[in-house]
Design an enzyme around this catalytic site. Structure first.
Site, short mmCIF file in Angstrom:
data_model
loop_
_atom_site.label_atom_id
_atom_site.label_comp_id
_atom_site.label_asym_id
_atom_site.label_seq_id
_atom_site.Cartn_x
_atom_site.Cartn_y
_atom_site.Cartn_z
N ALA A 72 12.37 -96.10 -59.72
CA ALA A 72 11.20 -96.04 -60.60
C ALA A 72 10.00 -96.60 -59.88
O ALA A 72 10.13 -97.42 -58.97
CB ALA A 72 11.47 -96.85 -61.86
N GLY A 115 16.37 -95.55 -59.83
CA GLY A 115 16.11 -94.23 -60.41
C GLY A 115 16.30 -93.10 -59.39
O GLY A 115 16.55 -91.96 -59.78
N GLU A 118 19.87 -92.41 -59.56
CA GLU A 118 20.10 -91.79 -60.87
C GLU A 118 19.60 -90.34 -60.87
O GLU A 118 20.25 -89.45 -61.43
CB GLU A 118 19.41 -92.60 -61.96
CG GLU A 118 20.05 -93.97 -62.14
CD GLU A 118 19.26 -94.88 -63.07
OE1 GLU A 118 18.05 -95.09 -62.79
OE2 GLU A 118 19.82 -95.37 -64.06
N GLU A 138 18.57 -102.62 -59.58
CA GLU A 138 17.74 -103.10 -60.70
C GLU A 138 18.02 -104.55 -61.03
O GLU A 138 17.14 -105.28 -61.49
CB GLU A 138 17.99 -102.22 -61.95
CG GLU A 138 17.41 -100.82 -61.86
CD GLU A 138 18.37 -99.80 -61.25
OE1 GLU A 138 19.36 -100.20 -60.60
OE2 GLU A 138 18.11 -98.60 -61.40
N1 CO8 Z 1 7.92 -98.38 -56.66
C1 CO8 Z 1 6.66 -98.44 -56.20
N2 CO8 Z 1 6.35 -98.69 -54.90
C2 CO8 Z 1 7.37 -98.86 -54.04
C3 CO8 Z 1 8.71 -98.79 -54.44
C4 CO8 Z 1 8.97 -98.53 -55.84
N3 CO8 Z 1 10.23 -98.41 -56.32
N4 CO8 Z 1 9.49 -99.00 -53.36
C5 CO8 Z 1 8.67 -99.20 -52.31
N5 CO8 Z 1 7.39 -99.13 -52.72
C6 CO8 Z 1 6.16 -99.31 -51.94
C7 CO8 Z 1 5.98 -100.79 -51.55
O1 CO8 Z 1 5.40 -101.51 -52.58
C8 CO8 Z 1 5.12 -100.66 -50.32
O2 CO8 Z 1 3.80 -100.44 -50.73
P1 CO8 Z 1 2.57 -101.05 -49.85
O3 CO8 Z 1 2.67 -100.37 -48.51
O4 CO8 Z 1 1.36 -100.65 -50.64
O5 CO8 Z 1 2.81 -102.52 -49.77
C9 CO8 Z 1 5.63 -99.37 -49.67
O6 CO8 Z 1 6.31 -98.63 -50.69
C10 CO8 Z 1 6.60 -99.64 -48.57
O7 CO8 Z 1 7.64 -100.47 -49.06
P2 CO8 Z 1 8.53 -101.33 -48.09
O8 CO8 Z 1 7.68 -102.06 -47.12
O9 CO8 Z 1 9.45 -102.14 -48.96
O10 CO8 Z 1 9.32 -100.16 -47.33
P3 CO8 Z 1 10.63 -100.26 -46.42
O11 CO8 Z 1 10.71 -98.96 -45.73
O12 CO8 Z 1 10.67 -101.52 -45.64
O13 CO8 Z 1 11.85 -100.38 -47.50
C11 CO8 Z 1 13.03 -99.71 -49.50
C12 CO8 Z 1 12.22 -99.24 -48.28
C13 CO8 Z 1 14.37 -100.30 -49.07
C14 CO8 Z 1 13.26 -98.46 -50.37
C15 CO8 Z 1 12.23 -100.79 -50.28
O14 CO8 Z 1 10.90 -100.31 -50.47
C16 CO8 Z 1 12.77 -101.14 -51.63
O15 CO8 Z 1 13.75 -101.88 -51.72
N6 CO8 Z 1 12.15 -100.62 -52.72
C17 CO8 Z 1 12.49 -100.97 -54.08
C18 CO8 Z 1 13.87 -100.47 -54.47
C19 CO8 Z 1 14.18 -100.84 -55.89
O16 CO8 Z 1 14.24 -101.97 -56.29
N7 CO8 Z 1 14.44 -99.80 -56.73
C20 CO8 Z 1 14.77 -99.95 -58.12
C21 CO8 Z 1 13.55 -99.79 -58.93
S1 CO8 Z 1 13.90 -100.02 -60.70
C22 CO8 Z 1 14.50 -98.50 -61.17
O17 CO8 Z 1 14.59 -97.60 -60.41
C23 CO8 Z 1 14.89 -98.38 -62.59
C24 CO8 Z 1 14.99 -96.91 -62.98
C25 CO8 Z 1 14.84 -96.83 -64.46
C26 CO8 Z 1 14.48 -95.42 -64.88
C27 CO8 Z 1 14.21 -95.47 -66.35
C28 CO8 Z 1 13.89 -94.12 -66.91
C29 CO8 Z 1 13.96 -94.11 -68.40
#
Ligand code: CO8
Length: 264
Positions: A72, A115, A118, A138
């Site tokens: 998400a 997500g 998912e 999450e």
């Molecule tokens: N949302 C928004 N921005 C994101 C997200 C995200 N999920 N993930 C990464 N970004 C952004 C970062 O904020 C960063 O932005 P900026 O350059 O402006 O600082 C940029 O992407 C790069 O991020 P990283 O430096 O962290 O990138 P890496 O290549 O080092 O790492 C990863 C990649 C491993 C994917 C890492 O970014 C990460 O762990 N991201 C978050 C993963 C996470 O926690 N996902 C779960 C989210 S909650 C969810 O999905 C619930 C779903 C519910 C759906 C409900 C529907 C009804």
């Protein structure tokens, strides 16, 4: 000429349909393909067009080389309180993807998290590149999966592994996902999209009504007790016995030629 019905929205790249296959690629690399509501709306809009388009028989859903989707959009989520989450559009968008009656092949390289995991579990078949990592992190954010992760992941890999991912936030790699049954195949990253297209092309070349009812029958196995699932399979088998394509398929086999499907 570009087919304007498939003009992609921001964050999505679309190619095709070609030989029955439409490719939808998540393309928000700066946000690691985070699934904002507009992005999900874009996917659903494309699937709506694809559902009505006889030129599309199968969809390939893919992301980037390093990240399929990071889940998400956390920037969007941060702005929502409980009331906003209660009335939000996202559950309806995921439900629309789940209802898509044609087949979807997912092609995953890199991270498919939250997500993102998912979303790709809505695909009928997942092909993973060797770099793929699947996770439901999450719990690290103080929440739980909200787009079917606790349900589809458990059905795909069983209780203990699903609990490990959902409770600890640890990821599994492509090989473990394959061993657990989450993905159908693991190939080299460079081959992932081509293999997904190869499978999608095969599905696209099969009788469309049979593909549709086969997908429906398999998905019903997650919804029903065995006896009800068997009844649904039987009903769909009988329905297909009344189609022109079934007559053509059997006749073509006996005449040692390729069948020509009409989707009737
Ligand atoms: N949302 C928004 N921005 C994101 C997200 C995200 N999920 N993930 C990464 N970004 C952004 C970062 O904020 C960063 O932005 P900026 O350059 O402006 O600082 C940029 O992407 C790069 O991020 P990283 O430096 O962290 O990138 P890496 O290549 O080092 O790492 C990863 C990649 C491993 C994917 C890492 O970014 C990460 O762990 N991201 C978050 C993963 C996470 O926690 N996902 C779960 C989210 S909650 C969810 O999905 C619930 C779903 C519910 C759906 C409900 C529907 C009804």
């Amino acid at each position: 000429m570009e087919d304007l019905r498939y003009a992609a929205c921001e964050g999505l790249l679309v190619s095709g349909p070609q030989d029955g296959v439409l490719e939808i690629r998540l393309d928000r690399p700066a946000a690691r393909n985070a699934l904002s509501t507009p992005l999900l709306r874009g996917i659903v809009g494309l699937l709506d067009v694809a559902e009505a388009d006889d030129a599309v028989r199968c969809v390939v859903l893919t992301g980037g080389d390093k990240v399929f989707a990071a889940g998400a959009d956390l920037a969007e989520m941060a702005a929502k309180d409980m009331q906003a989450v209660l009335v939000e559009e996202r559950p309806h968008l995921f439900a629309a993807i789940a209802r898509f009656p044609k087949s979807i092949v997912g092609a995953v390289c890199g991270y498919a998290l939250g997500g993102g995991c998912e979303l790709v579990m809505h695909a009928d078949i997942i092909v993973a590149g060797e770099s793929a990592q699947f996770g439901q992190p999450e719990i690290n954010l103080g929440i739980i999966p909200g787009a079917g992760g606790t349900q589809r992941l458990t059905r795909a890999v069983g209780k203990s592994l699903a609990m490990k991912l959902v409770l600890s936030g640890e990821f599994i790699d492509a090989a473990e996902a394959r061993a657990a049954g989450l993905v159908a195949e693991v190939v080299a990253d460079e081959a992932c999209i081509a293999r997904a297209h190869e499978l999608a092309g095969k599905i696209a070349s099969r009788a469309p009504l049979a593909v549709r009812l086969a997908k429906e029958s398999v998905l019903q196995s997650f919804e029903t007790p065995l006896s009800a699932g068997l009844a649904i399979e039987r009903r769909n088998f009988v329905v297909l016995a009344g189609t022109e394509d079934r007559n053509e398929g059997v006749r073509a086999f006996l005449e040692k030629r390729k069948p020509v499907w009409k989707g009737r």
